[in-house]
Design a protein around this motif. Sequence first.
Motif, short mmCIF file in Angstrom:
data_model
loop_
_atom_site.label_atom_id
_atom_site.label_comp_id
_atom_site.label_asym_id
_atom_site.label_seq_id
_atom_site.Cartn_x
_atom_site.Cartn_y
_atom_site.Cartn_z
N ALA A 518 44.93 49.73 30.77
CA ALA A 518 44.24 48.45 30.58
C ALA A 518 44.61 47.48 31.69
N ASP A 519 43.74 46.51 31.93
CA ASP A 519 44.01 45.48 32.93
C ASP A 519 45.29 44.74 32.57
N LYS A 520 45.96 44.22 33.57
CA LYS A 520 47.25 43.54 33.37
C LYS A 520 47.10 42.38 32.38
N GLY A 521 48.04 42.32 31.45
CA GLY A 521 48.05 41.21 30.48
C GLY A 521 47.27 41.47 29.23
N ILE A 522 46.53 42.60 29.18
CA ILE A 522 45.71 42.91 27.99
C ILE A 522 46.47 43.90 27.11
#
Length: 700
Positions: A518-522
Amino acid sequence: MSNLQHTRNIGIMAHIDAGKTTTTERVLFYTGITHRMGEVDDGNAIMDWMVQEQERGITITSAATTTYWKYKDQEYKINIIDTPGHVDFTVEVERSLRVLDGGVLVFCAVGGVEPQSETVWKQANKYHVPRIAFVNKMDRAGADFFNVVSQIKTKLGAVAVPIQIPVGSEDSFTGVIDLIANKAIIWDDETPGAGFNTEEIPAELAAEANEWRQKLLESVVEYDDVLLEKYLTDQAAITSDEIINVIRKATLAFEIVPVICGASFKNKGIQPLLDAITAYLPSPDDVGAVKGSDPVSHSDVFRNPDVNEPLAALAFKVATDSYVGKLVFLRVYSGYIDSGTSVYNVRTKRHERVTRIYRMHSNKQNPVQRVEAGDICAVVGCKDLRTGDTVCDENNPVLLENITFPAPVLNIAIEPRTQADMDKLSNALNKLMEEDPTFKVKIDNESGQTIISGMGELHLEILIDRLKREFSVECNQGLPQVAYKEAITETVVHREIFKKHWAGKSRFAEIIVKISPADKGIKGLQFVNELKPDSIPAQFIPSIENGFRNAMSNGPLAGYPMDNLRVELLDGSYHEVESDDISFEIAASQAFFSACSKASPVLLEPVMNAEVVTPEEYMGDVIADFNKRRGQVYGMEEKAGSRVIKARVPLAEQFGYVTVLRTLTSGRGTSSMEFYSYEEVPQTISEKVLNKLKGTFVLV
């Protein structure tokens, strides 16, 4: 109380052993709520009511009470929540801060800012809670008020503004200098803490007091133009009330943190602390409207702290009482609740009947007929209220922001010693899970064993002890096991076809997906629909998403959960007769396992921030031991004549560490530990873990 300006909802928080409960006990005594001072060391503290708390001398569960204090001829109601300091019980701090208006951060005058102090500070920032700092234990050897003030500035990034400075320290700590009134407050040793005299500042401290008063004025005048003008033209014209008003204004705006000091065990500093709570911490009116959302339209909804507005309240804690049953703690933000009436639970869309309302005093209940906006209470009779639920007026629904809790990091397998205890164990575990959102229970699919998960060894030890004492369930328990997680490291495109005759019907589903980290922070599932028009009907898309989301609870390596995943739905096909929701959900679940197995999955383990305080001669041994445990030392400093070693160490390597540290340092070293993050397990260790732990929990 009808005037909300005279209500304070505060929490007392700190690192373990800073003196939170002792301070709260003194507050209750000097406000007249109790007629004896309970002592933590003697096991008779009123706020530490659990047997385990009294035996161990630590706070385990947050306890609420209400007291009253007169300040400037006005009586103030103060709702206090005393919270634990141990990192294993940080859930109690989290849920308390969610519903409090202000906080008192207690610091040890010797230890200063410690790891859990930083955690609590961040939690208070997260919930936008204004706070004051109380430097306790000024009577202890090595006490240094100004060093603690400096640490609050450097380690916590706060604008710490002393409004008092101590008169003496250690054995010679006799009082404080009030920098606002420019007077000395000296405690009378003949009447322990109850009596004190307000005197002129001793001549030998006059220069230091003047220097700190100037620093105080410099820190606050910029928040008020009138005060700034007086400061520049005629400082003598500045009144105490003007300074107090500006300090309050700056504190509520999170610009400064007023700092005071005392020695709670010696009963010194409590009355000025109560004055500071009423003078500088916010009332419900100061906090203003609480923000929620409409459960249907999801648009923003605001509720003012007004008894005439529709009801909005948040359940922040559930407790089981042997006499009254299930107690649900509520913070009422608007409107009111009467005993014997019903409230609407937004989550269940059902009414709950409130049979009785209590104002809590530790574990004792004082019945009240009504509770209004701005207050904290406990209610009985609500059968399906959980932590984080919103109760409101059905005709004016609002959903308040929920409380987020950290995930458990440690597992233990347990089983009842007798078959007769099986049902009792299930009921007891359900009640404990209702009380504690960081306590989880699951049945291991391969071994059939009951696995309990918590925040640490002490957390699970206390819960197992409660099973025995409160629920009369004797358990065998396994060795502690780390709560591993899984993740993928590569991107894979995968085609999955589900075609089967099942339940009397032929079923078909085909999907093509691209999975990646997943994209960073998600966190959780990041689902992206990139379907070509008409390839799969829109009605099946939620089933595909659910299939992936549910499958993430069992990763491909060893069935450990996967915390985040990106899934792009690229293409697919369906059959008009044979395709349905179940077919696409099963296809998604199978696609998850097949694709993740090809995407270089890795094992993740919890890594902890560990801090050890040790005499300098043992420093080399402690660092060498950290290196053996796959630890990385990232900081060293000096504190009160000892060395502080900071390291990041995998939790799997830290079982039984306290005993080892005592041996290494001849009993003179102390340690604390808190969760830092999940990180990839090295390949060689990962293979050993998977061979040893994959679905196997051995009872001892």
